[in-house]
Write an enzyme that holds these catalytic residues in place. Structure first.
Site, PDB file in Angstrom:
ATOM      1  N   ASN A  22      33.659  43.895  41.905  1.00 17.78           N
ATOM      2  CA  ASN A  22      33.513  43.128  40.623  1.00 17.78           C
ATOM      3  C   ASN A  22      32.813  41.854  40.560  1.00 17.78           C
ATOM      4  O   ASN A  22      33.206  40.866  41.214  1.00 17.78           O
ATOM      5  CB  ASN A  22      35.133  42.798  40.303  1.00 17.78           C
ATOM      6  N   TRP A  23      31.617  41.944  40.276  1.00 18.27           N
ATOM      7  CA  TRP A  23      30.658  40.748  40.239  1.00 18.27           C
ATOM      8  C   TRP A  23      30.993  39.591  39.423  1.00 18.27           C
ATOM      9  O   TRP A  23      30.369  38.607  39.556  1.00 18.27           O
ATOM     10  CB  TRP A  23      29.213  41.238  40.428  1.00 18.27           C
ATOM     11  N   LYS A  24      31.768  40.144  38.410  1.00 17.19           N
ATOM     12  CA  LYS A  24      32.265  38.859  37.576  1.00 17.19           C
ATOM     13  C   LYS A  24      30.857  38.263  36.656  1.00 17.19           C
ATOM     14  O   LYS A  24      29.982  39.122  36.626  1.00 17.19           O
ATOM     15  CB  LYS A  24      33.192  38.182  38.077  1.00 17.19           C
ATOM     16  N   GLU A  30      41.258  37.885  34.477  1.00 17.27           N
ATOM     17  CA  GLU A  30      40.379  36.735  33.716  1.00 17.27           C
ATOM     18  C   GLU A  30      40.365  37.352  32.074  1.00 17.27           C
ATOM     19  O   GLU A  30      39.967  36.340  31.293  1.00 17.27           O
ATOM     20  CB  GLU A  30      39.135  36.877  34.292  1.00 17.27           C
ATOM     21  N   HIS A  51      41.418  43.200  33.142  1.00 16.15           N
ATOM     22  CA  HIS A  51      41.195  42.185  34.422  1.00 16.15           C
ATOM     23  C   HIS A  51      41.974  40.858  33.946  1.00 16.15           C
ATOM     24  O   HIS A  51      41.917  40.538  32.838  1.00 16.15           O
ATOM     25  CB  HIS A  51      39.724  42.101  34.845  1.00 16.15           C
ATOM     26  N   GLY A  98      36.180  40.616  44.323  1.00 16.81           N
ATOM     27  CA  GLY A  98      35.422  39.693  43.803  1.00 16.81           C
ATOM     28  C   GLY A  98      34.518  38.846  44.645  1.00 16.81           C
ATOM     29  O   GLY A  98      33.213  39.393  45.023  1.00 16.81           O
ATOM     30  N   GLY A  99      34.984  37.783  45.179  1.00 11.07           N
ATOM     31  CA  GLY A  99      34.008  36.873  45.740  1.00 11.07           C
ATOM     32  C   GLY A  99      33.492  37.802  46.997  1.00 11.07           C
ATOM     33  O   GLY A  99      32.172  37.547  47.148  1.00 11.07           O
ATOM     34  N   GLU A 143      46.181  43.416  41.318  1.00 11.05           N
ATOM     35  CA  GLU A 143      45.723  42.165  41.445  1.00 11.05           C
ATOM     36  C   GLU A 143      46.584  40.812  41.157  1.00 11.05           C
ATOM     37  O   GLU A 143      46.675  40.567  39.853  1.00 11.05           O
ATOM     38  CB  GLU A 143      44.269  42.011  40.684  1.00 11.05           C
ATOM     39  N   SER A 166      41.494  38.319  46.915  1.00  9.46           N
ATOM     40  CA  SER A 166      41.212  37.431  48.132  1.00  9.46           C
ATOM     41  C   SER A 166      41.078  38.424  49.098  1.00  9.46           C
ATOM     42  O   SER A 166      41.552  38.217  50.156  1.00  9.46           O
ATOM     43  CB  SER A 166      41.973  36.416  48.431  1.00  9.46           C
ATOM     44  N   GLY A 181      40.562  34.854  43.827  1.00 15.86           N
ATOM     45  CA  GLY A 181      39.666  33.736  43.908  1.00 15.86           C
ATOM     46  C   GLY A 181      40.448  32.424  44.482  1.00 15.86           C
ATOM     47  O   GLY A 181      39.904  31.490  44.643  1.00 15.86           O
TER      48      GLY A 181
END
Ligand code: 13P
Length: 259
Positions: free
Chosen positions: A11-13, A99, A97, A236-237, A169, A215, A175
Site C-alpha cells: 500500500n503505497w498510500k 487512515e 484502511h 506500508g512504509g 491492521e 510496521s 507507521g
C-alpha cells in the site's frame, strides 16, 4: 481443508511520483517472478494506476485501488468508481484502511457500501480492520474487530467470500515501528476467522485469507507469517523500498501452503 495462498500487498498510500512509481513497480514485478507461490498486489495512488498497470502488464503482480466511491458513475465530483478502477486494469480494491476510517471519518455503513460496490464491479476486496491504541488499552480489541467484521460484511453473500481478503491492521502499529507480537496478532486473526465462521461457515472461514499489517519489515515478517492464521501482510512504509518489499514477499513464500 483448502490451502491458502500467501499474499503480500504493497500500500503505497499518498507516496511516489510517476517516474518512481514505474521504477518501483518494475522492481517488484522482477522480484515477484522468483517467488511464484505468493500473490503480490500493489496499491499505488489512483493517479498513477495507469502508469503502474503498464509496467505490471504481463507480470504476476496484481493491481489494486486504495479507495473507490460507494457510488457508481455519475455526478460525484472528484470521486473514482470501482468500475473505473477495473477499466484501468485493477483487479483489487482496499476498503476500510484506518487512515480512511480515522483520518477521514469513514464509518462502517459507508465501508460496507464501498465493499459492495467493489464486488459488484468485479474487484477482489481487501477489507482492513483494526483497533486504535485507546481501544486496545481499554481491552476492547476483540469487540472492535468483531464489530467491524460483522458490520462491514453485512449482506455479503457466501459466494462472494472467495473475492474477499481481510487485513488486520492495529491502528497503533501503522507507521509507528510498533508491531503486534506474533502471538497477539495470531490471537486476533484466529478470532477474525472464528467470526467469519459464525457469520458463514467453517469452510468459508478456513479458506479466507487474513493478512497482518502494521510496521511489517524484513526483520519481523517471518515470525508473523509463521503464525497459523496469518496468511501474509499488507505493507506500508517497507513497500516503498523494493529490496525490503522483496524480502517480505520471500518471507511469505517460506510460510506457504497452510490450511
Ligand atoms: P506501515 O507498514 O507503514 O506500518 O503501514 C501499514 C499499512 O497501513 C498498510 O496498509
Amino acid at each position: 481443508m483448502p490451502d491458502r495462498t500467501p499474499c503480500v500487498g504493497g500500500n503505497w498510500k499518498m507516496n511516489t511520483r510517476a517516474a518512481d512509481a514505474g521504477a518501483l513497480a518494475k522492481s517488484v514485478a522482477d522480484g515477484a517472478a522468483s517467488v511464484p507461490g505468493v500473490e503480490v498486489i500493489l496499491f499505488p495512488p489512483a493517479i498513477y494506476l495507469q502508469e503502474v498497470a503498464g509496467t505490471l502488464s504481463g507480470s504476476s503482480v496484481a493491481l489494486g485501488g486504495q479507495d473507490a466511491s460507494e457510488q457508481s458513475d455519475g455526478a460525484w465530483t472528484g470521486q473514482i468508481s470501482a468500475g473505473m478502477l477495473r477499466d484501468v486494469g485493477c483487479t483489487h480494491l482496499l476498503v476500510g484502511h484506518s487512515e480512511r476510517r480515522h483520518g477521514l471519518g469513514e464509518q462502517d455503513a459507508l465501508l460496507n457500501a464501498k465493499l459492495h460496490a467493489g464486488l459488484e464491479a468485479g474487484l477482489d476486496v481487501m477489507l482492513c480492520i483494526g483497533e486504535t491504541l485507546q481501544e486496545r488499552q481499554a481491552d476492547r480489541t476483540a469487540d472492535v474487530v468483531v464489530e467491524q467484521v460483522q458490520a462491514d460484511l453485512a449482506n455479503v453473500p457466501m459466494e462472494a467470500l472467495s473475492s474477499l481478503t481481510i487485513a488486520y491492521e492495529p491502528v497503533w502499529a501503522i507507521g509507528t515501528g510498533l508491531t503486534a507480537s506474533p502471538e497477539d496478532a495470531q490471537a486476533v486473526h484466529a478470532l477474525v476467522r472464528q467470526t467469519v465462521g459464525s457469520l458463514y461457515d467453517g469452510t468459508s472461514a478456513s479458506a479466507m485469507r487474513i493478512l497482518y499489517g502494521g510496521s511489517v519489515k524484513p526483520g519481523n515478517a517471518a515470525d508473523l507469517f509463521a503464525q497459523a492464521d496469518i496468511d501474509g501482510g499488507l505493507i506500508g512504509g517497507a513497500s516503498l523500498d523494493a529490496e525490503q518489499f522483496q524480502a517480505i514477499v520471500e518471507a511469505a513464500g517460506q510460510s506457504c501452503c497452510r490450511s
